[in-house]
Design a protein around this motif. Structure first.
Motif, PDB file in Angstrom:
ATOM      1  N   LEU A 213      34.178  22.844  -9.414  1.00 32.79           N
ATOM      2  CA  LEU A 213      33.875  21.540 -10.016  1.00 32.79           C
ATOM      3  C   LEU A 213      32.938  21.797 -11.187  1.00 32.79           C
ATOM      4  O   LEU A 213      31.829  22.321 -11.009  1.00 32.79           O
ATOM      5  N   ASP A 214      33.383  21.432 -12.397  1.00 36.21           N
ATOM      6  CA  ASP A 214      32.672  21.814 -13.616  1.00 36.21           C
ATOM      7  C   ASP A 214      32.312  20.609 -14.471  1.00 36.21           C
ATOM      8  O   ASP A 214      33.146  19.744 -14.730  1.00 36.21           O
ATOM      9  N   ASN A 215      31.053  20.581 -14.916  1.00 36.54           N
ATOM     10  CA  ASN A 215      30.608  19.533 -15.840  1.00 36.54           C
ATOM     11  C   ASN A 215      30.177  20.113 -17.189  1.00 36.54           C
ATOM     12  O   ASN A 215      29.622  19.409 -18.020  1.00 36.54           O
ATOM     13  N   VAL A 216      30.431  21.407 -17.425  1.00 35.54           N
ATOM     14  CA  VAL A 216      29.979  22.071 -18.649  1.00 35.54           C
ATOM     15  C   VAL A 216      31.051  22.026 -19.733  1.00 35.54           C
ATOM     16  O   VAL A 216      30.775  21.793 -20.898  1.00 35.54           O
ATOM     17  N   GLY A 217      32.314  22.251 -19.336  1.00 37.45           N
ATOM     18  CA  GLY A 217      33.409  22.139 -20.297  1.00 37.45           C
ATOM     19  C   GLY A 217      33.706  23.424 -21.035  1.00 37.45           C
ATOM     20  O   GLY A 217      33.767  24.512 -20.456  1.00 37.45           O
ATOM     21  N   ASN A 224      35.337  30.174 -15.822  1.00 38.04           N
ATOM     22  CA  ASN A 224      35.838  29.506 -14.619  1.00 38.04           C
ATOM     23  C   ASN A 224      37.198  30.063 -14.201  1.00 38.04           C
ATOM     24  O   ASN A 224      37.441  30.321 -13.015  1.00 38.04           O
ATOM     25  N   LEU A 225      38.094  30.250 -15.176  1.00 40.38           N
ATOM     26  CA  LEU A 225      39.406  30.823 -14.857  1.00 40.38           C
ATOM     27  C   LEU A 225      39.240  32.214 -14.249  1.00 40.38           C
ATOM     28  O   LEU A 225      39.929  32.575 -13.286  1.00 40.38           O
ATOM     29  N   ASP A 226      38.306  32.998 -14.789  1.00 41.34           N
ATOM     30  CA  ASP A 226      38.062  34.344 -14.285  1.00 41.34           C
ATOM     31  C   ASP A 226      37.445  34.332 -12.885  1.00 41.34           C
ATOM     32  O   ASP A 226      37.524  35.335 -12.166  1.00 41.34           O
ATOM     33  N   SER A 227      36.842  33.196 -12.503  1.00 43.18           N
ATOM     34  CA  SER A 227      36.148  33.090 -11.210  1.00 43.18           C
ATOM     35  C   SER A 227      37.037  32.545 -10.102  1.00 43.18           C
ATOM     36  O   SER A 227      36.589  32.440  -8.954  1.00 43.18           O
ATOM     37  N   LEU A 228      38.276  32.177 -10.425  1.00 46.92           N
ATOM     38  CA  LEU A 228      39.153  31.549  -9.440  1.00 46.92           C
ATOM     39  C   LEU A 228      40.024  32.561  -8.701  1.00 46.92           C
ATOM     40  O   LEU A 228      40.482  33.551  -9.261  1.00 46.92           O
ATOM     41  N   ASN A 229      40.260  32.241  -7.449  1.00 47.48           N
ATOM     42  CA  ASN A 229      41.156  32.987  -6.582  1.00 47.48           C
ATOM     43  C   ASN A 229      42.617  32.657  -6.933  1.00 47.48           C
ATOM     44  O   ASN A 229      42.887  31.716  -7.698  1.00 47.48           O
ATOM     45  N   ARG A 233      41.891  26.159  -8.122  1.00 50.93           N
ATOM     46  CA  ARG A 233      41.931  24.861  -8.811  1.00 50.93           C
ATOM     47  C   ARG A 233      40.584  24.600  -9.496  1.00 50.93           C
ATOM     48  O   ARG A 233      39.537  24.660  -8.853  1.00 50.93           O
ATOM     49  N   LEU A 234      40.654  24.335 -10.781  1.00 52.74           N
ATOM     50  CA  LEU A 234      39.476  23.960 -11.561  1.00 52.74           C
ATOM     51  C   LEU A 234      39.557  22.482 -11.890  1.00 52.74           C
ATOM     52  O   LEU A 234      40.573  22.019 -12.409  1.00 52.74           O
ATOM     53  N   PHE A 235      38.487  21.746 -11.590  1.00 47.99           N
ATOM     54  CA  PHE A 235      38.434  20.335 -11.968  1.00 47.99           C
ATOM     55  C   PHE A 235      37.238  20.114 -12.884  1.00 47.99           C
ATOM     56  O   PHE A 235      36.098  20.413 -12.524  1.00 47.99           O
ATOM     57  N   ILE A 236      37.515  19.597 -14.083  1.00 50.50           N
ATOM     58  CA  ILE A 236      36.494  19.366 -15.106  1.00 50.50           C
ATOM     59  C   ILE A 236      36.136  17.881 -15.133  1.00 50.50           C
ATOM     60  O   ILE A 236      37.014  17.029 -15.286  1.00 50.50           O
ATOM     61  N   ILE A 237      34.845  17.585 -14.960  1.00 43.74           N
ATOM     62  CA  ILE A 237      34.417  16.179 -14.957  1.00 43.74           C
ATOM     63  C   ILE A 237      33.396  15.889 -16.056  1.00 43.74           C
ATOM     64  O   ILE A 237      32.881  14.765 -16.136  1.00 43.74           O
ATOM     65  N   MET A 252      45.859  32.342 -15.875  1.00 43.84           N
ATOM     66  CA  MET A 252      46.412  31.118 -15.292  1.00 43.84           C
ATOM     67  C   MET A 252      47.793  31.380 -14.720  1.00 43.84           C
ATOM     68  O   MET A 252      48.128  30.942 -13.617  1.00 43.84           O
ATOM     69  N   LEU A 253      48.599  32.095 -15.472  1.00 44.20           N
ATOM     70  CA  LEU A 253      49.955  32.398 -15.018  1.00 44.20           C
ATOM     71  C   LEU A 253      49.932  33.398 -13.864  1.00 44.20           C
ATOM     72  O   LEU A 253      50.595  33.205 -12.843  1.00 44.20           O
ATOM     73  N   ALA A 254      49.143  34.464 -14.036  1.00 44.18           N
ATOM     74  CA  ALA A 254      49.121  35.529 -13.033  1.00 44.18           C
ATOM     75  C   ALA A 254      48.593  35.038 -11.686  1.00 44.18           C
ATOM     76  O   ALA A 254      49.087  35.457 -10.627  1.00 44.18           O
ATOM     77  N   LYS A 255      47.602  34.133 -11.725  1.00 45.41           N
ATOM     78  CA  LYS A 255      46.975  33.667 -10.472  1.00 45.41           C
ATOM     79  C   LYS A 255      47.445  32.269 -10.046  1.00 45.41           C
ATOM     80  O   LYS A 255      46.927  31.707  -9.079  1.00 45.41           O
ATOM     81  N   ARG A 256      48.410  31.698 -10.781  1.00 42.50           N
ATOM     82  CA  ARG A 256      48.944  30.360 -10.450  1.00 42.50           C
ATOM     83  C   ARG A 256      47.814  29.324 -10.385  1.00 42.50           C
ATOM     84  O   ARG A 256      47.687  28.572  -9.422  1.00 42.50           O
ATOM     85  N   LEU A 257      47.014  29.281 -11.436  1.00 37.76           N
ATOM     86  CA  LEU A 257      45.856  28.402 -11.441  1.00 37.76           C
ATOM     87  C   LEU A 257      46.212  26.988 -11.888  1.00 37.76           C
ATOM     88  O   LEU A 257      47.147  26.778 -12.650  1.00 37.76           O
ATOM     89  N   THR A 258      45.435  26.037 -11.417  1.00 36.21           N
ATOM     90  CA  THR A 258      45.565  24.630 -11.813  1.00 36.21           C
ATOM     91  C   THR A 258      44.275  24.188 -12.490  1.00 36.21           C
ATOM     92  O   THR A 258      43.192  24.382 -11.942  1.00 36.21           O
ATOM     93  N   VAL A 259      44.391  23.604 -13.680  1.00 34.67           N
ATOM     94  CA  VAL A 259      43.233  23.061 -14.393  1.00 34.67           C
ATOM     95  C   VAL A 259      43.457  21.568 -14.592  1.00 34.67           C
ATOM     96  O   VAL A 259      44.485  21.153 -15.139  1.00 34.67           O
ATOM     97  N   GLN A 260      42.512  20.769 -14.150  1.00 33.64           N
ATOM     98  CA  GLN A 260      42.630  19.313 -14.286  1.00 33.64           C
ATOM     99  C   GLN A 260      41.304  18.730 -14.764  1.00 33.64           C
ATOM    100  O   GLN A 260      40.254  19.358 -14.620  1.00 33.64           O
ATOM    101  N   ALA A 261      41.376  17.555 -15.326  1.00 32.07           N
ATOM    102  CA  ALA A 261      40.176  16.843 -15.767  1.00 32.07           C
ATOM    103  C   ALA A 261      40.417  15.352 -15.596  1.00 32.07           C
ATOM    104  O   ALA A 261      41.542  14.877 -15.764  1.00 32.07           O
TER     105      ALA A 261
END
Length: 325
Positions: A213-217, A224-229, A233-237, A252-261
């Motif tokens: 959960l990120d508020n920095v942007g 954040n992408l580098d810190s995900l398993n 899932r990254l959620f930007i607020i 993002m592709l290699a780890k099947r990451l999701t980024v949402q805001a």
């Protein structure tokens, strides 16, 4: 009634208390006498002229409150005059009275004072809708919260721990990290002296966390992408650090990451009512059990809203800054 008015876009000094017209309620709304309201980052952005008021919303600041129902619209069921409530607002909390859609009302959580209850609606609805309803954080997973000592952060730590999640937080000094630890955070990282990506990798055996959960942007996006398993899932607020950045999309592709805001204020009445009902069902029992407690930095009179904004913008606070009419 009295309300805080933005006399012109600018610094905290533009906030003045004035006599204004009382709000008129619609058929699906109630009028509430405000016991307390809270200061949120969005309020400071609106004061500066950077956060337009949604169509039909109150022109006054304040995205949550607690209080007592004074009158009830003819279509409202389940609530009556004299009921004590807290509520998610689209605006209007920095005032003595506010009109609220009935679907955004919550009962006062068991064991919480009417005044302290105003600290919950915005953080609970934000965290529950983003982290749990959308990102599906679940028991046994790992969760990184940036700004762990903020109102959002102090709530998110507690509800995640209640649900069996391992919690990582970042904050800017040891005092803030100590509070996060007391609230239940498992891994506390001082972002000013430590590389949070390296620490996350170290603590997870190189895997990364499941949800952030990120508020920095902008400045944090690549980190954040580098810190995900895998399947993270990254959620930007929020965008406290800025809105622009360059990013390498390979991970993002290699780890099947999701980024949402997403924000909360501009959602439809129906969507807000759904979120509020989910919060009552899933969060209120944790509060009643004493597992999630209000974290209030300071109560100030409504007339001192400018001081409250100055505190918010200094980031010296831990938890919520509250205003009392």
């Amino acid at each position: 009634m009295k309300a805080i008015v933005i006399t012109s876009p600018g610094g905290a000094e533009v906030l003045k208390i004035q006599e204004v017209e009382e709000p008129q309620i619609g058929e699906d709304e109630v009028l509430v006498k405000v016991e307390a309201t809270a200061v949120n980052r969005a309020d400071t952005l609106q004061r500066q002229g950077g956060y337009p008021v949604p169509q039909g919303a109150s022109p006054y600041l304040g995205l949550e409150c607690s209080g007592t129902i004074l009158s009830v619209g003819k279509n409202v069921t389940g609530w009556k005059i004299g009921d004590q409530v807290c509520a998610l607002l689209s605006g209007g909390g920095y005032a003595e009275k506010v009109a609220i859609p009935a679907g955004q009302l919550l009962p006062i959580p068991h064991g919480v004072s009417l005044k302290d209850a105003a600290s919950f609606p915005e953080v609970a609805c934000t965290v529950w809708s983003t982290v749990f309803m959308t990102s599906k954080l679940s028991s046994g997973e790992t969760f990184l919260i940036h700004g762990g000592s903020s109102g959002i952060g102090t709530f998110a730590i507690q509800i995640a721990k209640y649900l069996g999640v391992k919690v990582f937080v970042t904050a800017g000094n040891e005092e803030k990290l100590a509070v996060c630890k007391v609230l239940g955070a498992d891994v506390c990282i001082n972002y000013k002296t430590e590389d949070f990506v390296a620490r996350v990798k170290e603590e997870t055996g190189g895997k990364g966390v499941d949800v952030i959960l990120d508020n920095v942007g902008g400045p944090y996006l690549q980190k954040n992408l580098d810190s995900l398993n895998i399947d993270g899932r990254l959620f930007i607020i929020g965008f406290m650090g800025g809105v622009s950045t360059q990013v390498n999309l390979v991970s993002m592709l290699a780890k099947r990451l999701t980024v949402q805001a997403a924000g909360l204020r501009g959602r439809s009445l129906e969507n807000k009512a759904l979120i509020v009902s989910e919060v009552q069902k899933n969060v209120w029992p944790a509060i009643a059990a004493g597992k999630v407690k209000p974290v209030v930095y300071k109560y100030l009179p409504l007339a001192d809203a400018a001081e409250a904004h100055s505190i918010m913008e200094s980031s010296i606070h831990i938890g919520k800054i509250m205003l009392v009419p």
